[in-house]
Write a protein that holds these residues in place. Structure first.
Motif, PDB file in Angstrom:
ATOM      1  N   VAL A 126       0.764  -0.921  -0.138  1.00  0.00           N
ATOM      2  CA  VAL A 126      -0.237   0.060   0.159  1.00  0.00           C
ATOM      3  C   VAL A 126       0.971   1.052   0.123  1.00  0.00           C
ATOM      4  CG1 VAL A 126      -1.799   0.992   1.344  1.00  0.00           C
ATOM      5  CG2 VAL A 126      -1.416  -1.525   1.020  1.00  0.00           C
ATOM      6  N   ILE A 127       0.557   1.955  -1.499  1.00  0.00           N
ATOM      7  CA  ILE A 127       1.950   3.389  -0.709  1.00  0.00           C
ATOM      8  C   ILE A 127       1.009   4.465  -1.570  1.00  0.00           C
ATOM      9  CG2 ILE A 127       3.518   3.658  -2.891  1.00  0.00           C
ATOM     10  CD1 ILE A 127       4.239   1.370  -3.602  1.00  0.00           C
ATOM     11  N   ASP A 128       1.376   5.813  -0.736  1.00  0.00           N
ATOM     12  CA  ASP A 128       0.853   6.809  -0.642  1.00  0.00           C
ATOM     13  C   ASP A 128       1.139   7.518  -2.193  1.00  0.00           C
ATOM     14  OD1 ASP A 128       2.998   7.658   0.625  1.00  0.00           O
ATOM     15  OD2 ASP A 128       2.312   8.511   2.285  1.00  0.00           O
ATOM     16  N   GLY A 129       0.381   8.441  -2.161  1.00  0.00           N
ATOM     17  CA  GLY A 129       1.337   9.674  -3.474  1.00  0.00           C
ATOM     18  C   GLY A 129       2.663  10.073  -3.110  1.00  0.00           C
ATOM     19  N   ASN A 130       2.961  10.034  -1.907  1.00  0.00           N
ATOM     20  CA  ASN A 130       4.693  10.304  -1.908  1.00  0.00           C
ATOM     21  C   ASN A 130       5.138   9.279  -2.014  1.00  0.00           C
ATOM     22  OD1 ASN A 130       3.757  13.052  -1.190  1.00  0.00           O
ATOM     23  ND2 ASN A 130       3.049  12.906   0.624  1.00  0.00           N
ATOM     24  N   ILE A 168      10.297  -1.538  -9.128  1.00  0.00           N
ATOM     25  CA  ILE A 168       8.640  -1.685  -8.500  1.00  0.00           C
ATOM     26  C   ILE A 168       8.706   0.324  -8.898  1.00  0.00           C
ATOM     27  CG2 ILE A 168       6.750  -1.470  -6.798  1.00  0.00           C
ATOM     28  CD1 ILE A 168       8.289  -4.457  -6.081  1.00  0.00           C
ATOM     29  N   ALA A 169       9.915   0.726  -8.020  1.00  0.00           N
ATOM     30  CA  ALA A 169       9.575   2.687  -8.008  1.00  0.00           C
ATOM     31  C   ALA A 169       9.512   2.905  -9.372  1.00  0.00           C
ATOM     32  CB  ALA A 169      10.783   2.968  -7.574  1.00  0.00           C
ATOM     33  N   ARG A 170      10.121   2.346 -10.746  1.00  0.00           N
ATOM     34  CA  ARG A 170      10.166   2.924 -11.656  1.00  0.00           C
ATOM     35  C   ARG A 170       9.049   2.366 -12.471  1.00  0.00           C
ATOM     36  NH1 ARG A 170      15.436   1.307 -11.285  1.00  0.00           N
ATOM     37  NH2 ARG A 170      15.565  -0.652 -12.185  1.00  0.00           N
ATOM     38  N   ARG A 213       2.239   6.024 -12.952  1.00  0.00           N
ATOM     39  CA  ARG A 213       1.819   7.471 -12.422  1.00  0.00           C
ATOM     40  C   ARG A 213       1.598   8.523 -13.630  1.00  0.00           C
ATOM     41  NH1 ARG A 213       2.549   7.906  -5.759  1.00  0.00           N
ATOM     42  NH2 ARG A 213       0.920   6.420  -5.542  1.00  0.00           N
ATOM     43  N   ASP A 214       2.828   8.129 -13.712  1.00  0.00           N
ATOM     44  CA  ASP A 214       3.103   9.484 -14.820  1.00  0.00           C
ATOM     45  C   ASP A 214       2.855   9.554 -16.053  1.00  0.00           C
ATOM     46  OD1 ASP A 214       3.485  10.475 -12.577  1.00  0.00           O
ATOM     47  OD2 ASP A 214       6.390  10.204 -12.953  1.00  0.00           O
TER      48      ASP A 214
END
Length: 529
Positions: free
Chosen positions: A215-219, A250-252, A258-259
């Protein structure tokens, strides 16, 4: 109905707290009245008709307020009875103080509005009207006293009558508002319980899911994850940390989704564990929020399950008839050897050699399939690769009649792995045989490279051949798939099964940076160097 109200004793804690605060107000009010007449006499018109009565009533009012406070701190029973006693005390004390201060024109009757409003907040049903009726009767009787004994005009009933109407209006309006607040409080309390239960259920569901969930928030802060995340990452995932510190891959993928409006699913290779996963992103935030659920599906586990299902029927059948197949194979092979001894001519010898070669191939296939039934018989032990690998490579080269200079061992750090020795020998035997078969078969054509990565060891078998074509890489570890005419197609599959039985991973990495051949890597657990 009033009797049932007095009998009820199920008021919440907030009612008892309110009753204590109301009594503190009563205590302060009585103290102010008593202090004013003791210090100023009747200068404030308090006790202008009977100063002595005002003093005694104020003192008694103060003592009763102190007694009520002590009782409230010690006894929490019969709430409605205690409330009724408090309100009746306010009514009697206020009327007596009014009488001692020239009656209604003293303005003390307004003080009962506060007492009635306070009682209406914590009382239910007919008790609210009962208190308002008592207060109205009391001030009307007090006005009657002045009319009968001091010949006041009957027109003076108008002001007490209006005040009595105010008592009823204040009690009813306050009680309705209090009921509404109580209902809202009950709804909010129930919603809070439901929300807590839902959060608890969600946590249990996430913890028990086979797939990894983040679970990851917008930041980019990982607010929650289940234990499967650590298994896929290959290390203990931190709590409440940025997604970049969990996995840059996973971050990339998340940033791209998102972008750039990427696809909801993406296949990733996590280097920490060497696992191939499918990352799926789902927006779960409410309006104005940004919460993303990341589901990580272990594709290697799914592929393994599919292969197990594919071989289930064949494995059961082969295990039952393996010995029956070997008997006729032995007879065929023995008969062909006898026929070879008769020396009937080159053409017959060629046919007999074909029979023998295919008999051996069938026997090897049966032996390989039987080996699958013994994959779970694991006896792990600590193996020092620095001593194991040189002797194993020498043994392999002598057995396969390959020059020892064709193999090069590169150990960047001494390592000790936990593996079944027999299984490790069979895995490396298959990998070295395949590497030699597809290499250029010259000096140092096959390299065995050992590296450490965190708490795991990478063992690579690299050849200098042409590598594996892209269209065949997905089939490398499928059973019975082979590009070698004399192979059974079970070597790499059995090797991967042996690795899995030892909590290791066998994968095809591709062509190394310094050559064009193939690189097969074994990721296995190790002890600290």
């Amino acid at each position: 109905m009033a009797s049932s109200q007095f009998a009820a004793d199920t008021q919440p804690d907030s009612f008892w707290v309110s009753l204590r605060f109301f009594n503190i107000y009563r205590l302060l009010l009585a103290a102010v009245f008593l202090a004013s007449v003791l210090m100023l006499g009747d200068d404030l018109n308090f006790g202008s008709h009977n100063l002595r009565l005002f003093k005694y009533v104020s003192g008694a009012y103060l003592l009763l307020a102190v007694a009520y406070q002590v009782y409230l701190e010690r006894v929490r029973r019969h709430f409605n009875i205690q409330l009724t006693v408090h309100v009746m005390t306010d009514i009697v004390a206020t009327v007596l103080l009014m009488n001692a201060s020239d009656g209604f024109k003293s303005g003390l009757g307004v003080m009962l509005l506060i007492s009635l409003a306070a009682a209406a907040l914590v009382s239910r049903g007919a008790l609210t009207l009962f208190y308002a009726a008592l207060a109205s009767i009391a001030i009307l009787l007090e006005q009657t006293y002045w009319v009968l004994y001091f010949d006041h005009s009957e027109a003076n009933y108008v002001q007490p009558g209006l005040l009595a109407i105010g008592y009823f209006a204040t009690a009813l309006i306050t009680n309705q508002l209090a009921r509404r607040v109580i209902r809202q409080e009950r709804v909010m309390r129930q919603r809070s319980v439901d929300l807590s239960n839902q959060l608890r259920i969600s946590q249990l569901v996430i913890q028990d899911m086979q797939d990894a969930v983040m679970v990851i928030d917008g930041n980019g802060l990982v607010r929650q994850h289940n234990p499967q995340v650590s298994l896929l990452l290959g290390w203990q995932a931190p709590e409440l940390d940025q997604i970049e510190n969990h996995s840059p891959e996973i971050a990339r993928a998340l940033a791209h989704w998102r972008d750039a409006g990427g696809s909801a699913g993406e296949t990733l290779l996590l280097p920490g564990s060497g696992k191939l996963v499918r990352a799926r992103f789902v927006e779960a935030g409410a309006e104005g929020g940004s919460i993303t659920l990341v589901f990580l599906e272990d594709l290697s586990r799914l592929q393994e399950q599919a292969q197990q299902l594919k071989l289930a029927a064949l494995g059961r059948l082969t295990a039952n008839i393996a010995h029956e197949i070997r008997n006729p194979l032995s007879a065929i092979s023995h008969a062909s050897e006898l026929l070879l001894e008769e020396q009937r001519g080159p053409s017959q010898e060629r046919l007999l050699h074909i029979i023998q070669d295919n008999s051996k191939r069938l026997d090897r296939m049966v032996r390989d399939v039987l080996e699958l039934t013994r994959r779970d018989r694991v006896h792990p032990e600590a193996i020092h690769l620095a001593t194991f690998l040189p002797s194993f490579i020498d043994e392999f080269a002598q057995s396969e009649r390959i020059p020892g200079s064709s193999f090069m061992l590169q150990m960047h750090q001494a390592s000790e792995i936990i593996f079944d020795r027999v299984h490790l020998q069979q895995v490396l035997w298959n990998l070295l045989r395949n590497a030699w078969r597809h290499s250029r078969q010259r000096e140092a054509s096959v390299r065995v490279v050992v590296k450490r990565r965190a708490n795991r060891v990478e063992l690579d078998v690299i050849d200098d051949g042409e590598g594996v074509p892209t269209n065949l890489r997905q089939q490398l570890f499928e059973p019975f798939f082979t590009t070698y005419s004399g192979g059974t197609g079970l070597g790499l599959y059995i090797a991967r099964e042996m690795c899995a039985a030892n909590s290791a991973i066998l994968e095809y990495v591709g062509s190394p940076a310094d050559s064009t051949g193939a690189d097969f890597r074994v990721l296995c657990g190790s002890k600290p160097a």
